[in-house]
Write a protein that holds these residues in place. Structure first.
Motif, PDB file in Angstrom:
ATOM      1  N   HIS A 113       0.837  -1.202   0.000  1.00  0.00           N
ATOM      2  CA  HIS A 113       0.000   0.000   0.000  1.00  0.00           C
ATOM      3  C   HIS A 113       0.871   1.250   0.000  1.00  0.00           C
ATOM      4  N   LEU A 114       1.951   1.204   0.737  1.00  0.00           N
ATOM      5  CA  LEU A 114       2.854   2.347   0.843  1.00  0.00           C
ATOM      6  C   LEU A 114       3.314   2.829  -0.526  1.00  0.00           C
ATOM      7  N   GLU A 115       3.588   1.898  -1.428  1.00  0.00           N
ATOM      8  CA  GLU A 115       4.131   2.256  -2.736  1.00  0.00           C
ATOM      9  C   GLU A 115       3.102   2.931  -3.629  1.00  0.00           C
ATOM     10  N   THR A 116       1.835   2.958  -3.222  1.00  0.00           N
ATOM     11  CA  THR A 116       0.803   3.640  -4.009  1.00  0.00           C
ATOM     12  C   THR A 116       0.628   5.084  -3.561  1.00  0.00           C
ATOM     13  N   LEU A 117       1.306   5.499  -2.501  1.00  0.00           N
ATOM     14  CA  LEU A 117       1.087   6.822  -1.916  1.00  0.00           C
ATOM     15  C   LEU A 117       2.084   7.855  -2.445  1.00  0.00           C
ATOM     16  N   PRO A 118       1.664   9.127  -2.542  1.00  0.00           N
ATOM     17  CA  PRO A 118       2.631  10.201  -2.809  1.00  0.00           C
ATOM     18  C   PRO A 118       3.658  10.251  -1.687  1.00  0.00           C
ATOM     19  N   ALA A 119       4.810  10.859  -1.963  1.00  0.00           N
ATOM     20  CA  ALA A 119       5.916  10.840  -1.000  1.00  0.00           C
ATOM     21  C   ALA A 119       5.510  11.362   0.373  1.00  0.00           C
ATOM     22  N   LEU A 135       4.574   6.000   7.362  1.00  0.00           N
ATOM     23  CA  LEU A 135       5.651   5.258   8.022  1.00  0.00           C
ATOM     24  C   LEU A 135       5.958   5.803   9.413  1.00  0.00           C
ATOM     25  N   ILE A 136       6.037   7.124   9.556  1.00  0.00           N
ATOM     26  CA  ILE A 136       6.447   7.672  10.857  1.00  0.00           C
ATOM     27  C   ILE A 136       5.356   7.521  11.912  1.00  0.00           C
ATOM     28  N   ALA A 137       4.173   7.098  11.505  1.00  0.00           N
ATOM     29  CA  ALA A 137       3.127   6.798  12.484  1.00  0.00           C
ATOM     30  C   ALA A 137       3.475   5.544  13.287  1.00  0.00           C
ATOM     31  N   HIS A 138       4.466   4.794  12.827  1.00  0.00           N
ATOM     32  CA  HIS A 138       4.867   3.561  13.508  1.00  0.00           C
ATOM     33  C   HIS A 138       6.083   3.823  14.396  1.00  0.00           C
ATOM     34  N   VAL A 175      14.664   7.516   3.576  1.00  0.00           N
ATOM     35  CA  VAL A 175      15.682   6.635   3.004  1.00  0.00           C
ATOM     36  C   VAL A 175      15.041   5.340   2.505  1.00  0.00           C
ATOM     37  N   TYR A 176      14.075   4.805   3.260  1.00  0.00           N
ATOM     38  CA  TYR A 176      13.363   3.616   2.786  1.00  0.00           C
ATOM     39  C   TYR A 176      12.686   3.908   1.450  1.00  0.00           C
TER      40      TYR A 176
END
Length: 219
Positions: free
Chosen positions: A122-128, A135-138, A148-149
């Motif tokens: 799902h992450l790869e479908t999102l704008p930067a 990600l930083i919600a985790h 960097v990821y």
């Protein structure tokens, strides 16, 4: 030069070179940076749990130290699978060179994936910007780790890790700035390079490496 449409993944030397040429057309100061840095190679790691674990391994470490630890960690049975990682003891993981904090961060990521709360597809479908916020919600994932990821594992074409010290030093030197830019100032500088900020970051990392090798010093 007419802007090129961003590549879905910045995963080839040809794509990077094309983006850099567009950047030079957008900001002529980058011409000298490009000429000094020379060819810029892609740096792509596998996406998902293994890729994020590798990024976390490299936090606040030299490239050499991170590579040595990652080499040991990657050989640990189960280390690259989120379900299997949860069965590993802290002692076994830390024996590879992980700190306690990194062990717990990777464990939190594995738990989130198993619970369905972190989906790298799902992450790869999102704008930067949305991807960074996702990600930083985790717990344990900060802006640098997320950015960097996205660059090295998702191949995102428009990310600039403004908190990276090497990039800050390289931008100061390469652009002839009087002082090293603060992170908020670096974000503003890099905004002018959208939507090719990943190529700009790769260019300045390469510039930093060449300058360090030639001068024998850190900028």
């Amino acid at each position: 030069m007419s802007p090129l449409p961003p590549s879905p993944r910045i995963d080839s030397a040809e794509t990077i070179a094309g983006h850099i040429e567009v950047l030079v057309g957008m900001d002529r100061r980058l011409a000298a940076v490009r000429d000094f840095a020379g060819p810029v190679a892609p740096r792509i790691n596998p996406p998902g749990f293994a890729g994020m674990a590798k990024v976390i391994t490299g936090q606040q470490l030299s490239v050499t130290s991170a590579a040595a630890i990652w080499g040991r960690f990657a050989q640990l049975p189960g280390a690259l699978d989120p379900v299997a990682y949860l069965t590993l003891s802290e002692e076994a993981v830390r024996a590879t060179g992980f700190s306690g904090g990194k062990f717990r961060t990777v464990r939190a990521i594995a738990e989130a994936m198993v619970a369905g709360e972190l989906d790298f597809d799902h992450l790869e479908t999102l704008p930067a910007g949305d991807a960074v916020r996702y990600l930083i919600a985790h717990k344990g994932i900060g802006p640098w780790t997320a950015e960097v990821y996205l660059m090295f594992c998702a191949g995102h074409p428009d990310v600039f890790p403004a908190g990276d010290l090497a990039l800050l030093k390289a931008v100061q030197h390469g652009l002839g700035l009087d002082a090293r830019p603060a992170i908020k100032d670096m974000i503003g500088i890099a905004a002018a390079w959208a939507p090719y900020r990943s190529a700009a970051a790769l260019l300045f990392w390469r510039y930093f490496a060449v300058m360090r090798d030639r001068e024998g010093i850190l900028l």
